[in-house]
Every structure is written in C-alpha cells, then in structure tokens.
Write a protein that holds these residues in place. Structure first.
Motif, PDB file in Angstrom:
ATOM      1  N   ARG A 448     -46.882 -21.224 -10.212  1.00 10.31           N
ATOM      2  CA  ARG A 448     -45.871 -20.754 -11.069  1.00 10.31           C
ATOM      3  C   ARG A 448     -46.442 -19.691 -11.830  1.00 10.31           C
ATOM      4  O   ARG A 448     -45.779 -18.554 -11.753  1.00 10.31           O
ATOM      5  CB  ARG A 448     -45.056 -21.959 -11.875  1.00 10.31           C
ATOM      6  N   PHE A 449     -47.565 -19.878 -12.380  1.00 11.35           N
ATOM      7  CA  PHE A 449     -48.150 -18.654 -13.027  1.00 11.35           C
ATOM      8  C   PHE A 449     -48.336 -17.445 -12.178  1.00 11.35           C
ATOM      9  O   PHE A 449     -48.093 -16.502 -12.633  1.00 11.35           O
ATOM     10  CB  PHE A 449     -49.438 -19.300 -13.933  1.00 11.35           C
ATOM     11  N   ALA A 450     -48.898 -17.945 -11.176  1.00  6.93           N
ATOM     12  CA  ALA A 450     -49.371 -16.546 -10.039  1.00  6.93           C
ATOM     13  C   ALA A 450     -48.059 -15.955  -9.745  1.00  6.93           C
ATOM     14  O   ALA A 450     -48.207 -14.688  -9.522  1.00  6.93           O
ATOM     15  CB  ALA A 450     -50.360 -17.079  -9.212  1.00  6.93           C
ATOM     16  N   VAL A 451     -47.090 -16.656  -9.200  1.00  4.95           N
ATOM     17  CA  VAL A 451     -45.953 -16.032  -8.863  1.00  4.95           C
ATOM     18  C   VAL A 451     -45.358 -15.145  -9.846  1.00  4.95           C
ATOM     19  O   VAL A 451     -44.731 -14.047  -9.365  1.00  4.95           O
ATOM     20  CB  VAL A 451     -45.058 -17.116  -8.005  1.00  4.95           C
ATOM     21  N   ARG A 452     -45.185 -15.655 -11.202  1.00  7.50           N
ATOM     22  CA  ARG A 452     -44.441 -14.883 -12.147  1.00  7.50           C
ATOM     23  C   ARG A 452     -45.413 -13.582 -12.410  1.00  7.50           C
ATOM     24  O   ARG A 452     -44.782 -12.713 -12.876  1.00  7.50           O
ATOM     25  CB  ARG A 452     -44.321 -15.559 -13.279  1.00  7.50           C
ATOM     26  N   LEU A 453     -46.731 -13.808 -12.478  1.00  9.85           N
ATOM     27  CA  LEU A 453     -47.806 -12.820 -12.794  1.00  9.85           C
ATOM     28  C   LEU A 453     -47.516 -11.646 -11.682  1.00  9.85           C
ATOM     29  O   LEU A 453     -47.324 -10.421 -12.048  1.00  9.85           O
ATOM     30  CB  LEU A 453     -49.048 -13.148 -12.890  1.00  9.85           C
ATOM     31  N   CYS A 454     -47.437 -12.013 -10.486  1.00 11.00           N
ATOM     32  CA  CYS A 454     -47.244 -10.868  -9.290  1.00 11.00           C
ATOM     33  C   CYS A 454     -45.916 -10.233  -9.330  1.00 11.00           C
ATOM     34  O   CYS A 454     -45.897  -9.186  -9.121  1.00 11.00           O
ATOM     35  CB  CYS A 454     -47.353 -11.653  -8.066  1.00 11.00           C
ATOM     36  N   LYS A 455     -44.905 -11.078  -9.813  1.00 10.44           N
ATOM     37  CA  LYS A 455     -43.612 -10.530 -10.140  1.00 10.44           C
ATOM     38  C   LYS A 455     -43.595  -9.266 -11.104  1.00 10.44           C
ATOM     39  O   LYS A 455     -43.067  -8.190 -10.851  1.00 10.44           O
ATOM     40  CB  LYS A 455     -42.602 -11.421 -10.295  1.00 10.44           C
ATOM     41  N   TYR A 456     -44.201  -9.543 -12.121  1.00  7.45           N
ATOM     42  CA  TYR A 456     -44.428  -8.683 -13.173  1.00  7.45           C
ATOM     43  C   TYR A 456     -45.248  -7.474 -12.824  1.00  7.45           C
ATOM     44  O   TYR A 456     -44.876  -6.151 -12.914  1.00  7.45           O
ATOM     45  CB  TYR A 456     -45.280  -9.278 -14.356  1.00  7.45           C
ATOM     46  N   LEU A 457     -46.295  -7.640 -12.030  1.00  6.23           N
ATOM     47  CA  LEU A 457     -47.181  -6.549 -11.529  1.00  6.23           C
ATOM     48  C   LEU A 457     -46.523  -5.758 -10.491  1.00  6.23           C
ATOM     49  O   LEU A 457     -46.753  -4.318 -10.502  1.00  6.23           O
ATOM     50  CB  LEU A 457     -48.362  -7.111 -11.120  1.00  6.23           C
ATOM     51  N   GLN A 458     -45.502  -6.319  -9.674  1.00  4.89           N
ATOM     52  CA  GLN A 458     -44.748  -5.530  -8.648  1.00  4.89           C
ATOM     53  C   GLN A 458     -43.892  -4.416  -9.655  1.00  4.89           C
ATOM     54  O   GLN A 458     -43.566  -3.731  -9.249  1.00  4.89           O
ATOM     55  CB  GLN A 458     -43.982  -6.682  -8.153  1.00  4.89           C
ATOM     56  N   GLN A 459     -43.326  -4.877 -10.675  1.00  2.46           N
ATOM     57  CA  GLN A 459     -42.412  -4.324 -11.549  1.00  2.46           C
ATOM     58  C   GLN A 459     -43.294  -3.108 -12.039  1.00  2.46           C
ATOM     59  O   GLN A 459     -42.320  -2.079 -12.573  1.00  2.46           O
ATOM     60  CB  GLN A 459     -41.641  -5.058 -12.597  1.00  2.46           C
ATOM     61  N   LEU A 460     -44.400  -3.162 -12.289  1.00  2.00           N
ATOM     62  CA  LEU A 460     -45.170  -2.081 -13.019  1.00  2.00           C
ATOM     63  C   LEU A 460     -45.364  -0.905 -11.932  1.00  2.00           C
ATOM     64  O   LEU A 460     -45.571   0.228 -12.349  1.00  2.00           O
ATOM     65  CB  LEU A 460     -46.557  -2.472 -13.482  1.00  2.00           C
ATOM     66  N   ARG A 461     -45.263  -1.199 -10.677  1.00  2.00           N
ATOM     67  CA  ARG A 461     -45.553  -0.166  -9.634  1.00  2.00           C
ATOM     68  C   ARG A 461     -44.280   0.995  -9.415  1.00  2.00           C
ATOM     69  O   ARG A 461     -43.270   0.702  -9.709  1.00  2.00           O
ATOM     70  CB  ARG A 461     -45.720  -0.775  -8.318  1.00  2.00           C
TER      71      ARG A 461
END
Length: 461
Positions: A448-461
C-alpha cells in the motif's frame, strides 16, 4: 495417502458445495506409471514423497498430465487442512470448513487451452514446491495456513495461526514492555518479571531453535522440553534471583510461558483487527481496535460505517504523510543541488514503481555505484519519517471518528490505549513495505505504501 487422491480433483461448485471429480486421463496415466490399482489405498513399495518426486520430475520434463496428478493431490490436501483448522477452532469461533475453502480451493482443470492470467492457490503451491526439501502434503498445509485472505478471515473470528513458541521467539523484551504497559496497563514490577522470563526463554529455547535450523531442522516450534525448562529455571536463578520470584518447578515455568504467549496472541489478534474473547468496552484491560470500538453498538450499520471511515482516514493520512515527507526531502536536496533533487524523485520512482535495483538506478541517473543511490534515497529514513507523520495525523482523525460514533464514556478508555494500537497497525504497514523492498526485484512493488508513493510521484510529472 490414497492413490486415488492423485486423480480425484476436489473443487467448489458455484453453490459453495465441495465435490470430487475423477480426472480420467490422470487416473489412466497414474496407474500406468506406478502399477497401482483402484482398490489400493497406496502404491506398493513407494512413499508419497517418492511418487511426488517422480511426478514433479515428469512435470519438469513437460508432461502436463503429471502436473494434473499433483494438482489433484494438492486439492485433497487443501480440503484436509481446512477441515483440520475448522475442527480445531471452528466450533468455538463460529465457522465451518466450507467457509475456509473459498479462499484457497480455487483451482480448476482446463478442458481447453485458456490464456487466463489467473494463478490458483494450487498452482502457486506447486510452483514453489521443492521435493528435496519437503513432501507435498506438508508444503500444501503450510502454504494454506500462510494464505493472506484465509488468515484475515481467521483473525476476524479471533484465531491467530501461530504457535505460542513462535510468538515468544519473535517478541523482543522492548515490544513486550510496550504491550504490557500500554495495552494491558500492567504494573512495572510484573512487567520486569515477565521480561526476565522472556529473556531466559530466548537465551535457552530460541538459541536451541536457531542452532537446530542451522543444522537443517525445520517445521513448527515444538513445546519446550523438560531439559529446556530446567535450563530456563537455572538461568533465572543465576541472573535474576534477587529481583525475580523464580517459579518453583519447570512445569510452573511452562505455565508462565503459555500465559505470556496467550496475552501476546490476544494483543496481536486485536492489533490486526480480529475479534477478542472480550467484547464489552466497559471491561478492564480490554484493548481497543477499529473493529472492536463499536462492538456493543445496537446498529450494525453504524459499526460498518465507522470501519469504512477509519480505513478512508488511514489512506488519507498515508497519502498526506508521503506527500509531506517527500516534498520536504526534495526541497532540501534542491537547495543543495537541483540535479540531486531530480535524481531523488527519479530514483524513488524507478525503485518503487518499476522494481529496479540500486545498481540499475545508478546507471539510469548517472551515478557510479549503488551505494550512492542508497545514500541519495535513504529509504529507511524516509519510511521512518512517514511512519511518524501518519501516527500523528491518524490519532487525531480516529479520536474525531470515535467522538462521532461512540459514547462519550468510552473516550477516556480509548485515549489510554489508542497510541499502542495505532503504532502497531502503522508499524505493520511500514514493515510490510520494507520487507517487500528487500525481496522484490524487477517488478513494481505492490505494498500500500509503494502504490501510494507511485501515485504521488506520478502527480508530480
């Protein structure tokens, strides 16, 4: 084991009924390979392990029907394991073995070629089976008892499938003190006595267990032997006789160890969201967890509403903590070096969202060695900071939820114990993320941590 178990396939119908289907070509193949007959309970002069090794080797050589025989065997063993669990715990905890089968008896024999990507429990068991290390019956039983969904169901019914001795083995004195003080509100003198006993247990039993594993011994943790109990007694006398009331006999030590394990077991069930033996929030020494907070509510829908709200708040706090901590780290790096700051975000994405190794990331972002990537990302520190942020936010959110759903008289009880419960829940989540980061290579991380982190990083692009 009956020879017919290698050609009789156990499966669930859509109605939930468990039935046996004879796979004709598997039966014919097995009888030819092992000179067995229908009326024999076993194959003459061959053990199950010998049969399984031969079938496994045939499967490795591309013999598809050999795999069907092994999957038939696994289906029978899955049914038997679920029956044993239900027979041991079901009457007291309110479930039947059919309730367990739906989580693990999900294999099916394909009549035609099928491109489905679904991997059944039986196929996962067979793919991970190593005949040189275990027999298939033992391996199947172990994997069934490790099934995540099955264990979640059992926890909901107050069953935690770990032996007393395994619980004591992986509980540190520091954890024990935290649980006894915060969860059970035990007096400090009693806590110290219990810690001394756990220390003695670790010094004798756990050391013996580690040594036996180094020598190749595996399996469940056995009950401490009389010799081990005597050594624990002697350890207590030698190291804690002045400030510890040493039990008068080894059998008393065994009782004390089982009592300690029972309390730790109940704590783990509560902390992981399972049912406690106690359900009234007015009783003393009762732990609080999200599922139990509204156990006395007359409105069942209200309890489910609370759980939904709690889970939503956990997700919100996790996302908020990830964004805050990552942004702070990125900003600090950017002040020193914009290139480093950009590489930090790229590295996080490559590691969590693509599953790349530190060496592969180093090559991608122009660093010379993987240790430079480790220093740049500082993943342990990142997770620790995120854990701290979650705990701070989640406590306030949960208190707010309880004020809305629960009676005011419960709040003081909750306030005393909430920190312990939330810390356990959050630590379990972050430990899962850390364990996954160590093991997973080449595929995106799924915690769950990794999925949420990837979602956040995607938003930064």
């Amino acid at each position: 084991m009956k020879a017919s178990h290698y050609w009789q396939f156990v499966k669930l119908k859509a109605t939930g009924q468990c039935i046996r289907e004879t796979i004709a070509n598997a039966r014919e193949f097995f009888l030819q390979q092992f000179s067995a007959t229908d009326d024999l309970d076993a194959v003459p002069e061959l053990t199950d392990l010998q049969i399984q090794k031969q079938l496994w080797q045939l499967r490795q050589n591309g013999e598809a029907i050999a795999e069907i025989c092994l999957r038939c065997f696994i289906s029978n063993q899955i049914e038997q394991t679920c029956y044993q669990i239900a027979n041991q715990f079901g009457t007291v905890h309110g479930f039947r073995y059919h309730d367990l089968l739906i989580f693990v008896l999900n294999d099916y024999i394909e009549r035609h070629q099928n491109q489905s990507k679904f991997i059944s429990e039986a196929c996962e068991i067979l793919d991970s089976f190593e005949p040189e290390r275990s027999n298939l019956a033992t391996w199947t039983s172990r994997k069934v008892k490790q099934n995540r969904e099955l264990n979640a169901f059992l926890l909901e019914h107050g069953v935690y499938l770990v032996s007393d001795w395994a619980i004591l083995n992986d509980t540190s004195p520091k954890q024990l003190e935290r649980i006894y003080a915060g969860f059970y509100q035990t007096a400090q003198y009693s806590i110290q006595q219990t810690k001394n006993l756990l220390e003695a247990y670790h010094a004798v039993y756990r050391m013996d267990r580690l040594q036996s594993r180094l020598n190749g011994s595996k399996g469940q943790c056995p009950v401490p032997s009389s010799e081990q109990l005597q050594k624990i007694y002697e350890y207590l006398v030698a190291n804690h006789a002045e400030n510890h009331v040493v039990p008068t006999a080894p059998t008393n030590i065994l009782d004390k160890l089982q009592e300690m394990a029972s309390r730790l077991r109940q704590y783990r069930i509560q902390a992981r969201g399972g049912k406690s033996r106690q359900i009234s929030l007015d009783q003393p020494n009762l732990a609080i967890n999200p599922e139990a907070l509204l156990a006395n509510s007359e409105n069942e829908n209200e309890a489910f509403s609370f759980l939904a709200a709690y889970r939503q708040q956990f997700e919100h706090c996790l996302e908020k903590a990830i964004a805050k901590v990552t942004d702070i780290r990125h900003t600090k790096l950017k002040q020193r070096s914009p290139v480093q700051a950009a590489n930090f975000l790229i590295g996080l994405s490559l590691f969590h969202c693509r599953g790349q190794t530190m060496a592969e990331i180093a090559s991608e972002i122009g660093l010379e060695a993987q240790y430079q990537v480790t220093r740049l990302l500082k993943l342990k520190e990142l997770r620790s900071d995120i854990r701290r942020e979650i705990l701070g936010d989640l406590r306030e959110e949960v208190i707010g939820l309880v004020k809305f759903y629960a009676e005011p008289s419960l709040l003081s009880e909750l306030d005393q114990k909430l920190d312990v419960i939330l810390q356990e829940l959050v630590e379990e989540e972050m430990e899962c993320a850390e364990a996954e980061s160590i093991k997973s290579k080449g595929i995106p991380l799924q915690s769950r941590f990794a999925v949420r982190l990837c979602k956040y990083l995607q938003q930064l692009r």
